[in-house]
Write a protein that holds these residues in place. Structure first.
Motif, short mmCIF file in Angstrom:
data_model
loop_
_atom_site.label_atom_id
_atom_site.label_comp_id
_atom_site.label_asym_id
_atom_site.label_seq_id
_atom_site.Cartn_x
_atom_site.Cartn_y
_atom_site.Cartn_z
N VAL A 176 0.86 -1.18 0.00
CA VAL A 176 0.00 0.00 0.00
C VAL A 176 0.90 1.22 0.00
CG1 VAL A 176 -1.79 1.24 1.28
CG2 VAL A 176 -1.74 -1.26 1.29
N SER A 177 0.65 2.14 -0.91
CA SER A 177 1.48 3.34 -1.00
C SER A 177 1.01 4.39 -0.01
CB SER A 177 1.43 3.93 -2.42
OG SER A 177 2.01 3.03 -3.32
N PRO A 179 0.75 8.46 1.22
CA PRO A 179 0.36 9.63 0.43
C PRO A 179 1.51 10.26 -0.35
CG PRO A 179 -0.57 9.76 2.65
CD PRO A 179 0.33 8.56 2.60
N ASP A 180 2.75 10.10 0.14
CA ASP A 180 3.88 10.68 -0.59
C ASP A 180 4.35 9.80 -1.75
OD1 ASP A 180 5.06 8.60 0.75
OD2 ASP A 180 6.54 9.82 1.80
N GLY A 181 3.67 8.67 -1.98
CA GLY A 181 3.98 7.79 -3.10
C GLY A 181 4.95 6.69 -2.76
N LYS A 182 5.53 6.72 -1.56
CA LYS A 182 6.46 5.67 -1.15
C LYS A 182 5.69 4.58 -0.42
CE LYS A 182 10.28 8.84 -0.76
NZ LYS A 182 11.24 9.48 0.12
N SER A 187 2.87 -1.53 5.91
CA SER A 187 1.95 -2.27 5.05
C SER A 187 2.62 -3.39 4.28
CB SER A 187 1.27 -1.32 4.06
OG SER A 187 2.22 -0.82 3.14
N ARG A 188 3.95 -3.44 4.35
CA ARG A 188 4.64 -4.51 3.62
C ARG A 188 4.44 -5.85 4.33
NH1 ARG A 188 9.87 -1.43 3.51
NH2 ARG A 188 9.26 0.35 2.28
N PRO A 189 4.25 -6.91 3.57
CA PRO A 189 4.07 -8.22 4.20
C PRO A 189 5.38 -8.69 4.83
CG PRO A 189 4.13 -8.46 1.82
CD PRO A 189 4.15 -6.98 2.13
#
Length: 191
Positions: A176-177, A179-182, A187-189
């Motif tokens: 999941v990104s 708001p800044d696009g990173k 959220s990383r598995p």
């Protein structure tokens, strides 16, 4: 023999959809239950048609083998198909939440469960084929049926490799990104 197989497949879906329409749209649960009880009867009709055709002197062709395969799949996967379509109707007409997508080990377990159903379908199909061969008792008329047994084994072998691939290389959830696009680290598995 192909037309009865097609008619039974269409009949399966028509009766199933009618049962779910009765349950969710018309709000008639007794009618829905009666229609759901009729779904397995379609398989009994197909099995009877295959046996009657072969016992009546027909030479088995690929459609008889396809009918046996359809019976195995219908018995092994029928309940799952009913549950899946029931969940879709509940989501559409009752506002039930959608099932979440599975990733990682949960997805691998699901693939192995489906492979188990495929083994059951293959065993049922093989049993129907062997029973038809035995009932006819004439190898020259049932050679096509015997030819379906290695095909079932091949499909099961490929299915097993696919299930194994989900164990060796589990499917990861999309990141999941932020708001800044990173990508958000939380959220990383896990690895």
């Amino acid at each position: 023999m192909l037309l009865p197989i097609i008619a039974c497949e269409i009949g399966f879906w028509v009766v199933l959809v009618l049962a779910l329409v009765a349950r969710y749209v018309l709000r008639k649960p007794r009618t829905a239950r009666a229609l759901l009880i009729a779904v397995p009867l379609i398989d009994v009709v197909l099995l009877a048609l295959i046996v009657i055709d072969l016992r009546g002197g027909a030479v088995a062709d690929w459609s008889h083998g396809l009918g046996a395969l359809y019976l195995g799949i219908s018995v092994a996967f029928g309940h799952s198909l009913v549950r899946w379509l029931d969940a879709k109707f509940a989501q559409r007409f009752d506002g039930a939440p959608a099932r979440p997508k599975l990733y990682g080990w949960e997805r691998a377990r699901q693939e192995w469960r489906e492979f188990g159903k495929a083994i059951l379908a293959g065993a049922i199909s093989a049993a129907v084929l062997l029973a038809c061969i035995w009932l006819v008792g004439d190898a020259s008329r049932t050679a096509e049926l015997a030819g379906w047994l290695p095909r079932i084994g091949l499909v099961l072998g490929i299915w097993g490799i696919i299930a194994l691939s989900y164990t060796v290389w589990p499917k990861r959830a999309p990141s999941v990104s932020a708001p800044d696009g990173k990508a958000d680290a939380a959220s990383r598995p896990p690895r």
